[in-house]
Design an enzyme around this catalytic site. Structure first.
Site, PDB file in Angstrom:
ATOM      1  N   ASP A 460      10.468   4.842   7.424  1.00 48.49           N
ATOM      2  CA  ASP A 460       9.725   3.955   6.522  1.00 48.49           C
ATOM      3  C   ASP A 460      10.382   3.931   5.152  1.00 48.49           C
ATOM      4  OD1 ASP A 460       9.059   6.657   6.140  1.00 48.49           O
ATOM      5  OD2 ASP A 460       7.091   6.170   5.310  1.00 48.49           O
ATOM      6  N   ARG A 464      10.585   9.910  -0.478  1.00 49.20           N
ATOM      7  CA  ARG A 464       9.443  10.802  -0.721  1.00 49.20           C
ATOM      8  C   ARG A 464       9.263  11.779   0.437  1.00 49.20           C
ATOM      9  NH1 ARG A 464       5.690   5.727  -0.094  1.00 49.20           N
ATOM     10  NH2 ARG A 464       5.274   5.747   2.133  1.00 49.20           N
ATOM     11  N   ASP A 465       8.222  12.579   0.375  1.00 48.39           N
ATOM     12  CA  ASP A 465       7.981  13.575   1.428  1.00 48.39           C
ATOM     13  C   ASP A 465       7.412  12.881   2.656  1.00 48.39           C
ATOM     14  OD1 ASP A 465       5.575  12.834   0.397  1.00 48.39           O
ATOM     15  OD2 ASP A 465       4.856  14.860  -0.046  1.00 48.39           O
ATOM     16  N   GLU A 466       8.201  11.985   3.208  1.00 50.64           N
ATOM     17  CA  GLU A 466       7.758  11.247   4.384  1.00 50.64           C
ATOM     18  C   GLU A 466       8.977  10.956   5.272  1.00 50.64           C
ATOM     19  OE1 GLU A 466       4.787   8.365   3.599  1.00 50.64           O
ATOM     20  OE2 GLU A 466       4.416   8.094   5.716  1.00 50.64           O
ATOM     21  N   ASP A 473       6.702  -0.209  11.298  1.00 52.82           N
ATOM     22  CA  ASP A 473       7.754  -0.730  10.422  1.00 52.82           C
ATOM     23  C   ASP A 473       8.967  -1.149  11.263  1.00 52.82           C
ATOM     24  OD1 ASP A 473       5.971   1.171   9.247  1.00 52.82           O
ATOM     25  OD2 ASP A 473       7.184   1.259   7.453  1.00 52.82           O
ATOM     26  N   TRP A 530       1.683  -0.627  15.789  1.00 50.21           N
ATOM     27  CA  TRP A 530       2.557   0.528  15.599  1.00 50.21           C
ATOM     28  C   TRP A 530       3.047   0.984  16.974  1.00 50.21           C
ATOM     29  CZ3 TRP A 530       0.543  -1.425  11.483  1.00 50.21           C
ATOM     30  CH2 TRP A 530       1.069  -1.108  10.233  1.00 50.21           C
ATOM     31  N   GLU A 738       7.981  -1.325  -0.982  1.00 49.82           N
ATOM     32  CA  GLU A 738       6.900  -1.060  -0.028  1.00 49.82           C
ATOM     33  C   GLU A 738       5.725  -2.012  -0.240  1.00 49.82           C
ATOM     34  OE1 GLU A 738       5.450   2.935  -0.260  1.00 49.82           O
ATOM     35  OE2 GLU A 738       4.403   2.762   1.665  1.00 49.82           O
TER      36      GLU A 738
END
Ligand code: BGC
Length: 883
Positions: A460, A464-466, A473, A530, A738
């Site tokens: 995605d 960041r912490d992802e 997506d 998704w 985003e």
């Protein structure tokens, strides 16, 4: 002299000369280089040999197939190099010369094959930081120079292989990211030239990576295991042909080194004073090094990573250097990118340089890092001193445009920093340009969004912490992705991750490789738009590349997913699922948008059952096809009963609701015009702007064009106020954001909880840019039949799209003056195209300066979508018509 037709771009499994393949029946592809109009193949022959003996000769096969033809000879042997060549019979019946010889080499060929002489090893270093990078190596003697050596290597963690003081290859972050509990990929290296008679040292650096490092927003590490481990073996073939192996075992020794810690999210901490450059040579004393520990794990599939690896693809130079606060030097690379930097600096020994990364700057010129959430994204470098030193982090990656150095006593030079752009290696295939610089910037942003996020999984976001392989997506973006790059190998790998992550219920996960299952046992996957990636992504890869195997491979999992939907649906209505029309600005609060999520779910249920029926037919599973057809009909009926009024109004009355119903063919023919009118009104209520999120946005322009509203699609494209695609462009974006309002001039930064400046989802408009503005789309899988149909707009004076398709380059370039419209197209050999000139009639259309009917490569065709059309044989044509 006429140029003779010849075969070019020989590929095996989409790759040029792949080393270490585990495919039992690898597939061969080639392109035909033949400038003649109408050039085509009517038959082919493939010959595969090993050790100078032919092992498979297909003989002449009367077929025009030139893409992904499976090997059909005797079983392949592991660790063997096979050479192959092909020739074809052209459209005049003449056979070409044999192609150049290409090769592929097998790896272990079996996911459970034992690795001779090798066991998993690790290194416990109780006194070091748990995230310190392990150095592991072994010195061994070879009595004579070997004839051939391969290194097979993988890790639980990420590794960098070394041999006799040199790094092997240029891949980073290997073996990459899979669900290590199910499957780990291994790499093959040809290291023949680096080994010699006498003493040799093989080693590897070993860091946490995805396996043991921090992952997700959980602020915890070790999701797959806390201790990293290495598995490697050398297959050595002596001059006389004897084979022996040297692998990882308890005789390996290890220590920590200059990488005091390394983590994908948090960055690297490197002390150059501890850097022993000869650590992986026979000369290194390895005194004080500890013995490696043999580790045992539950068995796991080991599969070859012959597909794309991550590496440095490009370098970027900074364009500006500022000092917004004392001692804080900020470099601007002018492009939001993903990877690391190369630091080149002179500073006294012991100088501690802190390197921070950011996508945006705050108003005061310092880096904006709030959107990184808990990811520290900070590297530290302690200087060795005594001259120019170079440092490149290797076991982390960042998403950034700005780099801040602090800790230096003097101002650094502009060239102290170079951006190293990392992503999975993919062949670039598409270009798209227009006369409008903002639209061109949008295309560039889409491309960079893809580059930044196609790193092991389609993530995605990269900062960041992802950084997770969010399925929704990926599914909305994949058609665009396939124009920009050859993403077939990338998605072949990722669809395996999806299957690895499938729930027992048959639900596909929200992210792949999946981590949410263990973090949130209450989450059950299967979320509308998704989870549907499990069916849509293989289907799109088939459409774009003609790759049937990805369908075969995924079929059982897809069928399980359909069964899951059937089971959880109530009267064929899929229940509310989690994400809705994610981040659509039409809801007053929250990220879900205003479109009812059961409507979205049921629309996707309709779409996926429709696709499954087609796949089943294609794979010769007639009974399944019938079943899916029936189910599809029922779902569509339920959709109409439940969500559609008699006058074609949809529940929620949102743009996305109409887009789904129209785009997925869910409405009866007679209701469609009214639904389009309601969609129009839905735009009207929004000042003729979009109000769609991740689900609706990809459908906007394609649906408008399909229902004769290309003019309005262009209107949406050209808006540059919020919310629109060009709003970020106008505000200096170099990647996709985003949110439609990730930053606005009046409110500044958007919701910090989720505000990535590198999120490709809204880049899904790219497919429409290529297909409708440029004019290239596929009519048959792999672009064997091509549709060339630009739909120009008065605000553009020219546009051009090209695509390096499996058959070769397709091009559609148009320009207009006040009086004339000129359209140049290229149709590659062994394909045909339907061309739809943007003209009310074909009477005044000329091709290459003559009436089109005088051209040998052009034939009249049936109308396409009620427009006059032509059939083009392979060749190059310039059409001229009144503007
Ligand atoms: C991600 C999205 C993803 C979403 C699911 C976010 O945190 O960044 O892109 O699809 O969660 O709702």
């Amino acid at each position: 002299m006429p140029t003779l037709p010849r075969l070019t771009d020989l590929r095996c499994e989409h790759l040029v000369n792949p080393l270490g393949l585990d495919e039992a029946a690898p597939r061969f592809s080639w392109k035909l280089a033949d400038p003649r109009t109408g050039a085509a193949q009517i038959a082919y022959q493939i010959e595969v040999s090993a050790a100078n003996a032919v092992v498979w000769d297909s003989r002449r096969i009367d077929a025009d197939t030139s893409v992904l033809i499976p090997y059909a000879g005797p079983a392949l042997q592991p660790h063997t190099r096979y050479h192959w060549r092909a020739r074809i019979w052209d459209h005049t019946g003449v056979v070409t010369a044999w192609s150049e010889t290409a090769w592929f080499e097998t790896g272990f060929l079996s996911a459970n094959a034992p690795w001779p002489k090798a066991t998993w090893i690790g290194l416990s270093l109780p006194s070091a930081d748990p995230q310190s990078v392990r150095h592991l190596c072994k010195t061994f003697r070879l009595p004579s120079a070997p004839r051939e050596v391969r290194l097979y290597i993988t890790a639980r963690g990420i590794f960098e292989p070394h041999l006799n003081g040199e790094r092997i290859g240029c891949d980073v972050l290997t073996p990459g990211w899979t669900d290590y509990r199910h499957r780990i990929e291994y790499l093959t290296h040809d290291v023949t030239a680096q080994l010699h008679a006498g003493e040799n040292t093989l080693g590897a650096l070993l860091a946490d990576g995805w396996y043991a490092g921090y992952l997700t927003w959980s602020k915890t590490r070790g999701h797959y295991g806390k201790e990293t481990a290495l598995l490697a073996t050398l297959r050595i073939v002596d001059a006389d042909g004897t084979v022996h192996w040297i692998g990882t075992d308890s005789s390996w020794r290890g220590a920590s080194g200059p990488f005091l810690s390394a983590d994908l999210y948090n960055g690297e901490n490197f002390d150059a004073r501890l850097d022993a450059r000869d650590w992986c040579t026979p000369a290194s004393s390895s005194k004080g090094w500890k013995s490696a520990r043999v580790l045992t794990f539950p068995s796991v599939a080991l599969t070859a990573k012959a597909f794309g690896r991550v590496r440095t693809i490009e370098e970027l130079k900074p364009v500006a250097l500022t000092q917004p606060a004392k001692g804080r030097h900020v470099f601007d690379l002018a492009q939001n990118m993903v990877g690391v930097i190369r630091l080149r600096i002179r500073a006294p020994r012991g100088t501690r340089i802190t390197i921070r990364y950011a996508e945006m700057l705050q108003a005061d010129g310092t880096p904006y890092t709030e959107n990184l959430r808990s990811a520290k994204c900070t590297d530290t470098y302690v200087c060795r001193g005594g001259g120019l030193e170079t440092y490149e982090p290797r076991f982390t990656f960042h998403g950034f445009r700005y780099v801040e150095l602090s800790g230096l006593k003097t101002k650094p030079r502009l060239d102290a920093v170079t951006g190293l752009v990392w992503h999975t290696e993919m062949t670039p295939t598409g270009t798209f340009t227009t006369s409008n610089p903002q639209v061109n910037q949008l295309q560039s942003n889409i491309r960079w969004g893809q580059r930044g996020n196609f790193l092991e999984a389609p993530t995605d976001c990269p900062q960041r912490d992802e950084r997770l392989g969010w399925t929704g997506d990926a599914q909305v973006f994949i058609p665009t992705a396939a124009f920009n790059y050859d993403v077939a190998p990338f998605f072949r790998k990722w669809t395996r991750d999806l299957v690895d992550g499938q729930y027992e219920t048959g639900a596909y996960p929200d992210v792949a490789p999946d981590l949410l299952k263990q973090l949130y046992p209450e989450v059950q996957g299967g979320n509308a738009a998704w989870a549907d990636a499990g069916i849509i992504c293989p289907w799109v890869i088939y459409q774009k590349y003609g790759d049937v195997r990805i369908l075969e491979e995924n079929y059982p999992a897809m069928a399980r997913y359909i069964a899951h939907q059937e089971k959880t649906a109530v009267n064929h209505i899929r229940p509310d699922t989690y994400y809705g029309d994610w981040l659509a600005p039409d809801a007053s609060e929250g990220g879900w948008g205003a479109t009812p999520s059961d409507l979205i779910g049921t629309a996707y249920f309709g779409r996926t059952t429709g696709i499954m029926a087609e796949i089943a037919r294609l794979l010769g599973r007639a009974a399944d096809a019938k079943r899916f057809d029936k189910l599809h009909t029922k779902v569509v009926a339920a959709f109409n009963r439940h969500f559609v009024t008699k006058d074609a109004r949809l529940a929620g009355d949102t743009q996305t609701a109409y887009l789904l119903a129209l785009g997925f063919d869910l409405l009866p023919e007679k209701l469609r015009p009214d639904a389009v009118a309601h969609l129009d009104r839905a735009f009207g209520r929004r000042r003729h702007h979009l109000s769609t999120g991740f689900v609706g946005t990809p459908l906007l322009c394609p649906v408008l064009s399909r229902f004769g509203r290309t003019d309005f699609a262009y209107k949406l494209l050209f808006h540059d106020d919020y919310p629109s695609w060009l709003f970020p462009v106008k505000n200096g974006a170099t990647t996709m954001w985003e949110r439609w309002n990730s930053w606005t001039p009046d409110k500044g930064f958007g919701d910090v909880g989720m505000n990535s400046f590198n999120h490709y989802a809204y880049g899904a408009i790219g497919e429409w840019l290529y297909s409708t503005v440029g004019g290239i789309s596929e009519l048959a899988p792999g672009f064997k039949r091509i549709l060339l149909r630009p739909q120009p707009h008065e605000k553009l004076t020219h546009a051009a799209a090209t695509l390096e398709s499996p058959y070769g380059k397709i091009s559609s370039a148009w320009k207009r003056t006040r009086s004339t419209f000129t359209w140049t197209v290229i149709v590659p050999p062994n394909t045909t195209a339907t061309a739809v000139p943007p003209a009310a009639s074909l009477d005044a259309v000329k091709a290459n300066d003559k009436p089109w009917s005088a051209h040998a490569g052009i034939r009249a065709a049936d109308a396409f979508d009620s427009r006059p059309a032509l059939t083009l044989l392979p060749g190059r044509y310039t059409f001229i018509m009144p503007a």
